[in-house]
Design a protein around this motif. Structure first.
Motif, PDB file in Angstrom:
ATOM      1  N   ASP A  24      -1.874  11.754 -11.728  1.00 41.20           N
ATOM      2  CA  ASP A  24      -2.757  12.592 -10.919  1.00 41.20           C
ATOM      3  C   ASP A  24      -3.631  11.734 -10.009  1.00 41.20           C
ATOM      4  N   GLY A  25      -3.631  12.099  -8.733  1.00 40.03           N
ATOM      5  CA  GLY A  25      -4.494  11.436  -7.777  1.00 40.03           C
ATOM      6  C   GLY A  25      -3.983  10.115  -7.241  1.00 40.03           C
ATOM      7  N   LEU A  26      -2.798   9.667  -7.706  1.00 39.96           N
ATOM      8  CA  LEU A  26      -2.272   8.385  -7.260  1.00 39.96           C
ATOM      9  C   LEU A  26      -1.417   8.556  -6.005  1.00 39.96           C
ATOM     10  N   VAL A  27      -1.483   7.586  -5.100  1.00 43.12           N
ATOM     11  CA  VAL A  27      -0.593   7.557  -3.955  1.00 43.12           C
ATOM     12  C   VAL A  27       0.813   7.252  -4.462  1.00 43.12           C
ATOM     13  N   ASP A  28       1.768   8.091  -4.117  1.00 41.09           N
ATOM     14  CA  ASP A  28       3.120   7.993  -4.667  1.00 41.09           C
ATOM     15  C   ASP A  28       3.943   6.949  -3.912  1.00 41.09           C
ATOM     16  N   ALA A 311      -2.584  -1.933 -13.415  1.00 36.54           N
ATOM     17  CA  ALA A 311      -3.670  -2.422 -12.566  1.00 36.54           C
ATOM     18  C   ALA A 311      -3.636  -1.745 -11.202  1.00 36.54           C
ATOM     19  N   LEU A 312      -2.438  -1.502 -10.682  1.00 38.31           N
ATOM     20  CA  LEU A 312      -2.321  -0.811  -9.403  1.00 38.31           C
ATOM     21  C   LEU A 312      -2.716   0.654  -9.534  1.00 38.31           C
ATOM     22  N   ALA A 313      -2.398   1.270 -10.666  1.00 36.16           N
ATOM     23  CA  ALA A 313      -2.814   2.657 -10.878  1.00 36.16           C
ATOM     24  C   ALA A 313      -4.339   2.766 -10.877  1.00 36.16           C
ATOM     25  N   GLU A 314      -5.009   1.759 -11.405  1.00 37.34           N
ATOM     26  CA  GLU A 314      -6.465   1.771 -11.384  1.00 37.34           C
ATOM     27  C   GLU A 314      -7.005   1.679  -9.966  1.00 37.34           C
ATOM     28  N   ARG A 315      -6.203   1.150  -9.064  1.00 38.42           N
ATOM     29  CA  ARG A 315      -6.586   1.064  -7.653  1.00 38.42           C
ATOM     30  C   ARG A 315      -6.037   2.228  -6.840  1.00 38.42           C
ATOM     31  N   GLU A 340       2.713   3.182   7.999  1.00 39.41           N
ATOM     32  CA  GLU A 340       2.192   1.834   8.145  1.00 39.41           C
ATOM     33  C   GLU A 340       0.820   1.662   7.511  1.00 39.41           C
ATOM     34  N   ASN A 341      -0.075   2.626   7.684  1.00 42.52           N
ATOM     35  CA  ASN A 341      -1.416   2.487   7.131  1.00 42.52           C
ATOM     36  C   ASN A 341      -1.393   2.483   5.600  1.00 42.52           C
ATOM     37  N   THR A 342      -0.562   3.340   5.023  1.00 41.11           N
ATOM     38  CA  THR A 342      -0.439   3.344   3.569  1.00 41.11           C
ATOM     39  C   THR A 342       0.074   2.004   3.070  1.00 41.11           C
ATOM     40  N   SER A 343       1.060   1.443   3.763  1.00 38.50           N
ATOM     41  CA  SER A 343       1.618   0.154   3.354  1.00 38.50           C
ATOM     42  C   SER A 343       0.565  -0.948   3.422  1.00 38.50           C
ATOM     43  N   ARG A 344      -0.217  -0.949   4.487  1.00 44.65           N
ATOM     44  CA  ARG A 344      -1.236  -1.999   4.629  1.00 44.65           C
ATOM     45  C   ARG A 344      -2.279  -1.887   3.527  1.00 44.65           C
ATOM     46  N   ARG A 345      -2.710  -0.680   3.230  1.00 46.59           N
ATOM     47  CA  ARG A 345      -3.708  -0.507   2.180  1.00 46.59           C
ATOM     48  C   ARG A 345      -3.146  -0.899   0.816  1.00 46.59           C
ATOM     49  N   PHE A 346      -1.896  -0.535   0.573  1.00 46.84           N
ATOM     50  CA  PHE A 346      -1.285  -0.896  -0.698  1.00 46.84           C
ATOM     51  C   PHE A 346      -1.180  -2.406  -0.853  1.00 46.84           C
ATOM     52  N   VAL A 347      -0.710  -3.096   0.168  1.00 52.46           N
ATOM     53  CA  VAL A 347      -0.550  -4.552   0.067  1.00 52.46           C
ATOM     54  C   VAL A 347      -1.897  -5.221  -0.166  1.00 52.46           C
ATOM     55  N   SER A 348      -2.927  -4.712   0.465  1.00 51.00           N
ATOM     56  CA  SER A 348      -4.260  -5.259   0.238  1.00 51.00           C
ATOM     57  C   SER A 348      -4.666  -5.088  -1.221  1.00 51.00           C
TER      58      SER A 348
END
Length: 360
Positions: A24-28, A311-315, A340-348
């Motif tokens: 719930d609430g996680l970016v898929d 750890a990524l789920a916590e983010r 693209e924006n989702t990818s950049r935020r995820f990589v960060s």
């Protein structure tokens, strides 16, 4: 190098798929469909098809559409309830003595074989070779295989094998199953085994419409191949296995305009994946293999052997765990290509997570 074949009894959860890594609430980034929902024109087709759900499904138009799309005789095609059903039909409908599954790949083919009482062997490709399939090595280890299953492009690595190399695996007494569920996400489909006029003897190609068109809940796919083999699958398929709406979607998605739209989408996917890969490379995050698919496979072992999934789920991000795929480890993560924006935020977020583990 390629690992030695071994019996498939090592406890991998072959029925684990990306939807089980969501929260719930996680970016898929765990599920590998290209669209979150069908485009409006396809939704209209589905809504229109509901007026006919009082009648039993008739696959005549879908068979004709598949036949026309790939330039084959109607006897060479079979609509299925997604690609997964096709693998169950293979396991139940073909006489199999020594099946071999090339891993890492989609695990349902092996799961279906095991459920049907077979004992499939594994030919496990390795990261040091870019998860590439060397047919000479395969034949050395499995020359007596009578069924071979391989993905192209492969889930979860994204590797695209050469069509000629795959075709060289066909021989009398052997059936080659090629899972092309993601082939329509590759611009021009350069390595498909369904080029017009080529032999289908001993070959079955499995296709899915759920990835490109956002139809995972509808279950729409099909098989194209050797008519004798297709007849064996048809003989064990339950009556009316594919719903009326799924058959209507099959017809719509295989028309000329839809095929052209899918190719445009594949080119957009290429551009989005390039952004993701560039961001990962710039941050020093390792790709396990070059991908042509709607996802990439990451190797985070530089930060330790454990998985970074929690750890990524916590983010705020859900990613597909790697260790349920034979040949992969907890440090492997499959990540879907998004905007693209989702990818950049995820990589960060991933870079920060890895940095914390390195510091610890």
């Amino acid at each position: 190098m390629t690992r030695h074949p071994h019996d498939a009894r090592d406890g991998h959860d072959l029925h684990h798929h990306g939807d089980r890594d969501l929260g719930d609430g996680l970016v898929d980034l765990a599920v590998n469909v290209c669209l979150p929902a069908p485009p409006p024109w396809l939704l209209d087709v589905l809504v229109d098809s509901l007026s006919g759900v009082g009648a039993y499904p008739d696959d005549t138009a879908a068979v004709a559409a598949i036949s026309a799309r790939h330039g084959v005789d109607p006897a060479c095609v079979l609509p299925t309830a997604g690609a997964a059903e096709a693998f169950t039909l293979v396991a139940r409908g073909l006489r199999v003595r020594r099946p071999v599954v090339v891993h890492p790949q989609f695990t349902e083919p092996e799961a279906a074989l095991r459920a049907a009482g077979h004992r499939p062997l594994r030919h496990v490709l390795v990261q040091d070779d870019g998860f590439a399939l060397t047919t000479g090595t395969f034949e050395r280890d499995h020359r007596d295989a009578d069924l071979v299953v391989v993905g192209n492009p492969t889930n979860p690595t994204g590797v695209l094998h050469e069509a000629g190399a795959l075709r060289s695996l066909t021989r009398p007494g052997r059936t080659l199953i090629v899972d092309e569920a993601f082939m329509d996400a590759v611009p021009g489909e350069p390595e498909t085994l369904l080029t017009p006029g080529t032999s289908l003897q001993g070959l079955l190609v499995v296709r899915s419409l759920t990835k490109t068109w956002g139809l995972a809940g509808l279950r729409a796919g099909y098989v194209v191949g050797d008519p004798e083999l297709v007849a064996s699958l048809r003989a064990v398929q339950p009556p009316w296995a594919v719903s009326g709406p799924a058959l209507a979607a099959t017809v719509a998605c295989l028309g000329d305009e839809a095929v052209a739209e899918a190719d445009r989408g594949a080119r957009q996917l290429d551009a989005r994946r390039a952004v993701l890969v560039d961001e990962l490379t710039r941050r020093g995050i390792r790709l396990a293999a070059p991908s042509v698919a709607p996802f990439v496979l990451l190797d985070t072992s530089a930060a330790g052997p454990h998985s970074q999934r929690k750890a990524l789920a916590e983010r705020g991000y859900a990613v597909r765990r790697g260790e349920t795929f034979p040949g992969l480890l907890p440090a492997h993560l499959r990540v879907a290509v998004r905007d693209e924006n989702t990818s950049r935020r995820f990589v960060s977020a991933l870079h920060s997570t890895l940095g914390n583990h390195r510091a610890a």
